[in-house]
Design an enzyme around this catalytic site. Structure first.
Site, PDB file in Angstrom:
ATOM      1  N   SER A   1     -26.521   2.326   1.592  1.00 14.34           N
ATOM      2  CA  SER A   1     -27.843   2.610   2.567  1.00 14.34           C
ATOM      3  C   SER A   1     -27.828   1.487   3.461  1.00 14.34           C
ATOM      4  O   SER A   1     -27.443   0.033   3.062  1.00 14.34           O
ATOM      5  CB  SER A   1     -28.964   2.551   1.624  1.00 14.34           C
ATOM      6  OG  SER A   1     -30.015   2.496   2.436  1.00 14.34           O
ATOM      7  N   SER A   2     -28.994   1.501   4.507  1.00 18.21           N
ATOM      8  CA  SER A   2     -29.454   0.523   5.468  1.00 18.21           C
ATOM      9  C   SER A   2     -30.705   0.094   5.033  1.00 18.21           C
ATOM     10  O   SER A   2     -31.235  -0.732   5.718  1.00 18.21           O
ATOM     11  CB  SER A   2     -29.081   0.856   6.656  1.00 18.21           C
ATOM     12  OG  SER A   2     -27.903   0.915   7.052  1.00 18.21           O
TER      13      SER A   2
ATOM     14  N   THR B   1     -36.466   8.287   1.526  1.00 25.13           N
ATOM     15  CA  THR B   1     -35.843   9.170   2.589  1.00 25.13           C
ATOM     16  C   THR B   1     -35.382  10.469   2.113  1.00 25.13           C
ATOM     17  O   THR B   1     -35.059  10.409   0.801  1.00 25.13           O
ATOM     18  CB  THR B   1     -34.774   8.253   3.351  1.00 25.13           C
ATOM     19  OG1 THR B   1     -34.774   8.996   4.777  1.00 25.13           O
ATOM     20  CG2 THR B   1     -33.542   7.954   2.717  1.00 25.13           C
TER      21      THR B   1
ATOM     22  N   GLY C   1     -32.297   4.408  10.043  1.00 27.74           N
ATOM     23  CA  GLY C   1     -30.706   4.657   9.791  1.00 27.74           C
ATOM     24  C   GLY C   1     -30.253   3.187   9.985  1.00 27.74           C
ATOM     25  O   GLY C   1     -30.837   1.996   9.534  1.00 27.74           O
TER      26      GLY C   1
ATOM     27  N   THR D   1     -36.808   8.300   8.040  1.00 29.21           N
ATOM     28  CA  THR D   1     -37.048   7.712   6.794  1.00 29.21           C
ATOM     29  C   THR D   1     -38.622   7.427   6.891  1.00 29.21           C
ATOM     30  O   THR D   1     -39.315   7.393   7.849  1.00 29.21           O
ATOM     31  CB  THR D   1     -36.198   6.734   6.550  1.00 29.21           C
ATOM     32  OG1 THR D   1     -34.917   7.473   6.402  1.00 29.21           O
ATOM     33  CG2 THR D   1     -36.334   5.708   5.522  1.00 29.21           C
TER      34      THR D   1
ATOM     35  N   ASP E   1     -24.272   9.531   3.612  1.00 27.91           N
ATOM     36  CA  ASP E   1     -24.371   7.975   3.627  1.00 27.91           C
ATOM     37  C   ASP E   1     -22.832   7.569   3.003  1.00 27.91           C
ATOM     38  O   ASP E   1     -22.681   6.315   3.320  1.00 27.91           O
ATOM     39  CB  ASP E   1     -25.401   7.472   3.179  1.00 27.91           C
ATOM     40  CG  ASP E   1     -26.733   7.362   4.133  1.00 27.91           C
ATOM     41  OD1 ASP E   1     -26.454   7.624   5.325  1.00 27.91           O
ATOM     42  OD2 ASP E   1     -27.749   7.274   3.786  1.00 27.91           O
TER      43      ASP E   1
ATOM     44  N   ARG F   1     -32.012   5.219  -5.475  1.00 32.69           N
ATOM     45  CA  ARG F   1     -31.197   5.949  -4.534  1.00 32.69           C
ATOM     46  C   ARG F   1     -30.533   7.027  -5.287  1.00 32.69           C
ATOM     47  O   ARG F   1     -30.340   7.075  -6.374  1.00 32.69           O
ATOM     48  CB  ARG F   1     -30.035   5.033  -4.166  1.00 32.69           C
ATOM     49  CG  ARG F   1     -29.067   5.288  -3.192  1.00 32.69           C
ATOM     50  CD  ARG F   1     -29.672   5.471  -1.788  1.00 32.69           C
ATOM     51  NE  ARG F   1     -28.378   5.484  -0.980  1.00 32.69           N
ATOM     52  CZ  ARG F   1     -28.527   5.763   0.496  1.00 32.69           C
ATOM     53  NH1 ARG F   1     -30.045   6.138   0.721  1.00 32.69           N
ATOM     54  NH2 ARG F   1     -27.772   5.833   1.314  1.00 32.69           N
TER      55      ARG F   1
ATOM     56  N   ASN G   1     -32.870  11.122   4.077  1.00 37.35           N
ATOM     57  CA  ASN G   1     -31.895  11.011   5.133  1.00 37.35           C
ATOM     58  C   ASN G   1     -32.273  11.538   6.539  1.00 37.35           C
ATOM     59  O   ASN G   1     -33.342  10.972   7.126  1.00 37.35           O
ATOM     60  CB  ASN G   1     -30.525  11.167   5.076  1.00 37.35           C
ATOM     61  CG  ASN G   1     -29.560  10.712   5.486  1.00 37.35           C
ATOM     62  OD1 ASN G   1     -29.727   9.703   6.207  1.00 37.35           O
ATOM     63  ND2 ASN G   1     -28.271  11.177   5.827  1.00 37.35           N
TER      64      ASN G   1
HETATM   65  O1  DON Z   1     -29.910   4.820   3.605  1.00 39.49           O
HETATM   66  C1  DON Z   1     -30.059   4.939   4.877  1.00 39.49           C
HETATM   67  O2  DON Z   1     -29.743   4.062   5.436  1.00 39.49           O
HETATM   68  C2  DON Z   1     -30.265   6.161   5.620  1.00 39.49           C
HETATM   69  N1  DON Z   1     -30.120   7.344   4.593  1.00 39.49           N
HETATM   70  C3  DON Z   1     -31.637   5.992   6.051  1.00 39.49           C
HETATM   71  C4  DON Z   1     -32.028   7.145   7.068  1.00 39.49           C
HETATM   72  C5  DON Z   1     -33.107   6.967   7.904  1.00 39.49           C
HETATM   73  O3  DON Z   1     -33.451   5.706   8.177  1.00 39.49           O
HETATM   74  C6  DON Z   1     -33.698   8.089   8.701  1.00 39.49           C
HETATM   75  N2  DON Z   1     -33.888   7.437  10.029  1.00 39.49           N
HETATM   76  N3  DON Z   1     -33.473   7.233  10.906  1.00 39.49           N
END
Ligand code: DON
Length: 571
Positions: free
Chosen positions: A453-454, A400, A475, A382, A424, A106, A402
């Site tokens: 993060s998710s 990703t 996300g 992502t 985030d 990350r 983001n």
């Molecule tokens: O880390 C995270 O949870 C987000 N930055 C993920 C972003 C993502 O999945 C983009 N798609 N919607």
């Protein structure tokens, strides 16, 4: 379908030459859901990346070699999310030790980051500052993460694996309709920085389907990484250019930030659900814990009483999800900076007390739910890939920039995009981020901290043997999409394709809306849900699951989400 893939393979072959590995794809065939393979299966969001990965396995590489090559290739062919300027997470199962581990690559906040960096003097959030441009960028982790994975578990030469992507960038690849559309839709945002405009809109023209798309500057960066390992990115010319790009646009990342970036091996979150062992990402991702909470809250319920599209199931799942997301807002952050109560969040007694709050016929107002004892529209840029090889090695990677194309800012001279992962963090207590998520103390901005993060790359074992490898973009929706896929397979007995075809729904506590994927749920179901008290919002099709299933005799199959252009291949 098969012909189309062969054609594309031949094109790649011609373009790349036969220098590095023999890219002769003789018997590639798209995995139908019931087609099982003895050796390896790979599911990614890009047909080119899948084909290259499968060829690596056929040439004797292992799943980790394939993951490294795919990680770099996606930077070239899937620039909205594939990256060297971003970060992510990997779940790995080693076929010989049988151990499941996870690698956190990350992004981190630059050392000069501070809690109020996106607020004005009246403590209001300054629009776009955490999402567009240099100040939105976290210190990238992808190159260090892939390098670490290769050092620990790879079997082929690093330089050969990275050179595949470098040559693809250098010689170009044939643009598909997906990339043409994606670039066209993001044109306004991508042309605000000269370095980015010149990558994708040369002579003011957008690339078109069937164009040969060369990225010489990106190739230069990739050749340096191929030759020098991670130092090719975190030291030397590339690092200088990242820092110069920061300086020019008011960013904070320094040479020291880059030099000191380190990926971290972490114990994955592990919990049992029914008779399965589920492993997913630990903080600084919330994915593993929140999926764990949702599934453990639902475990005692008799699913034979529900169907996957029914208002009763959607209500039950959503009420569990609201409770878990409420905990996310308060208790989760980078464990090096905040004491995340991991054990307690998955503790049976605690979850029993939380389950008591679920009403089977009613939506609880989210304001009445507090984090125990202790979300606006964006698209899904992502990307996730899943790999299983013949040695029992499994890899699930979600990484990703983001939001689509990250900060939209490309590094001068090296043609790659930088992330906007700083968004985030909780930029202000109670303020929603791009995904409508809120947070506070646990996820506040601090120097060198990783933002919450998710992302939820997930590996599932049954009787200590591989069963499922999966993940998705989306996300905050990543969490509900992965949890729903697991339930579709294990509780509703759907096959992989049926699972991916299933309509998706999402509730994340706040904002207090139930999101239903458009055109998937009947009017009757929607009316029932409204009568329970849900405020419904429809969403366009979302997420992009890449999933592999391994049967007890180690035969493998997989599937790529029909909502996007991903491809699963096996051999
Ligand atoms: O880390 C995270 O949870 C987000 N930055 C993920 C972003 C993502 O999945 C983009 N798609 N919607």
């Amino acid at each position: 379908m098969t012909d189309c893939i062969k054609n594309r393979s031949q094109i790649i072959l011609q373009l790349l030459g036969a220098v590095f590995i023999s890219l002769v794809i003789s018997s590639c065939s798209a995995v139908k859901v019931e087609t099982y393979y003895e050796n390896g299966v790979i599911a990614t969001s890009s047909p080119i990346a899948t084909e290259i990965g499968i060829q690596i396995l056929k040439d004797g590489g292992n799943a980790f070699d394939a993951a490294v090559a795919i990680g770099f290739v996606l930077t070239v062919v899937h620039p909205e999310a594939g990256n060297i300027g971003g970060g992510g997470f990997a779940l790995l199962r080693d076929g010989s030790s049988k151990e499941v581990t996870s690698l956190d690559f990350r992004e981190t906040a630059p050392a000069a980051a501070f809690e109020r960096m996106y607020l004005d003097s009246d403590s209001n959030v300054i629009a776009d500052l955490s999402t567009i441009g240099a100040l939105a960028v976290g210190v990238p982790g992808t190159v260090a993460g892939l390098y670490e994975m290769w050092q620990e578990k790879g079997s082929m030469e690093w330089s050969d694996l990275v050179a595949i992507a470098a040559k693809l960038a250098d010689s170009g690849f044939v643009v598909d309709a997906y990339l043409e559309t994606s670039l066209r839709e993001n044109r306004a945002k991508l042309t605000q920085y000269q370095t980015t405009a010149e990558l994708f809109f040369r002579n003011n023209q957008s690339v078109k389907e069937n164009d040969l798309f060369e990225q010489k500057k990106l190739a230069k960066a990739l050749y340096l990484i191929a030759a020098e390992g991670k130092d090719g990115f975190y030291e030397g010319e590339v690092a200088d250019s990242i820092v110069a790009t920061m300086a020019e646009h008011g960013g904070l990342i320094t040479r020291e930030d880059l030099k000191t970036y380190n990926p971290v091996w972490r114990d994955p979150i592990h919990f049992t659900f029914d008779s399965l062992d589920i492993y997913s990402m630990a903080p600084p991702s919330s994915g593993g814990l929140i999926i764990g909470q949702i599934l453990k809250l639902l475990e005692p319920y008799d699913f034979s009483r529900y169907s996957p599209n029914s208002s009763e199931y959607i209500n039950l799942f959503s009420e569990a999800s609201k409770l878990a997301f409420a905990d996310r807002s308060k208790h989760l952050g980078d464990p090096s900076f905040y004491n995340v109560p991991t054990d307690r969040l998955l503790d049976d007694e605690y979850l029993n007390s939380r389950r008591d709050l679920i009403d089977l016929k009613k939506a609880k107002n989210s304001e009445a739910i507090l984090p125990g004892g202790m979300l606006q529209n964006e698209s899904d840029q992502t990307t996730h890939f899943s790999i299983a090889d013949k040695e029992g090695n499994l890899v699930a990677v979600t990484y990703t920039l983001n939001s689509p194309y990250g900060s939209k800012l490309a590094v001068k001279g090296f043609g790659f995009l930088l992330n906007n992962e700083m968004d985030d963090f909780s930029v202000k207590p109670g303020e929603q981020n791009l995904y409508g998520l809120i947070g506070g103390e646990a996820n506040k901005i601090e120097p060198r901290k990783r933002m919450l993060s998710s992302m939820s790359p997930t590996i599932i074992l049954k009787d200590n043997e591989p069963l499922l490898v999966l993940g998705t973009p989306g996300g905050s929706k990543i969490i509900t999409v992965v949890a729903q896929a697991i339930l579709s397979i294990t509780r509703f007995n759907l096959n992989l394709q049926e699972t991916l075809n299933q309509g998706r729904f999402h509730h994340q506590w706040l904002p207090d809306y139930l999101y239903l994927e458009k055109d998937r749920f009947s009017k009757d179901t929607q009316e029932k849900l409204q009568s329970y008290g849900y405020e419904i919002k429809e969403r366009e099709a979302y997420s992009d699951i890449q999933i592999i299933y391994i049967d007890p005799s180690h035969l493998k199959t997989g599937a790529s989400d029909p909502r996007r252009r991903g491809l699963t291949l096996g051999y």
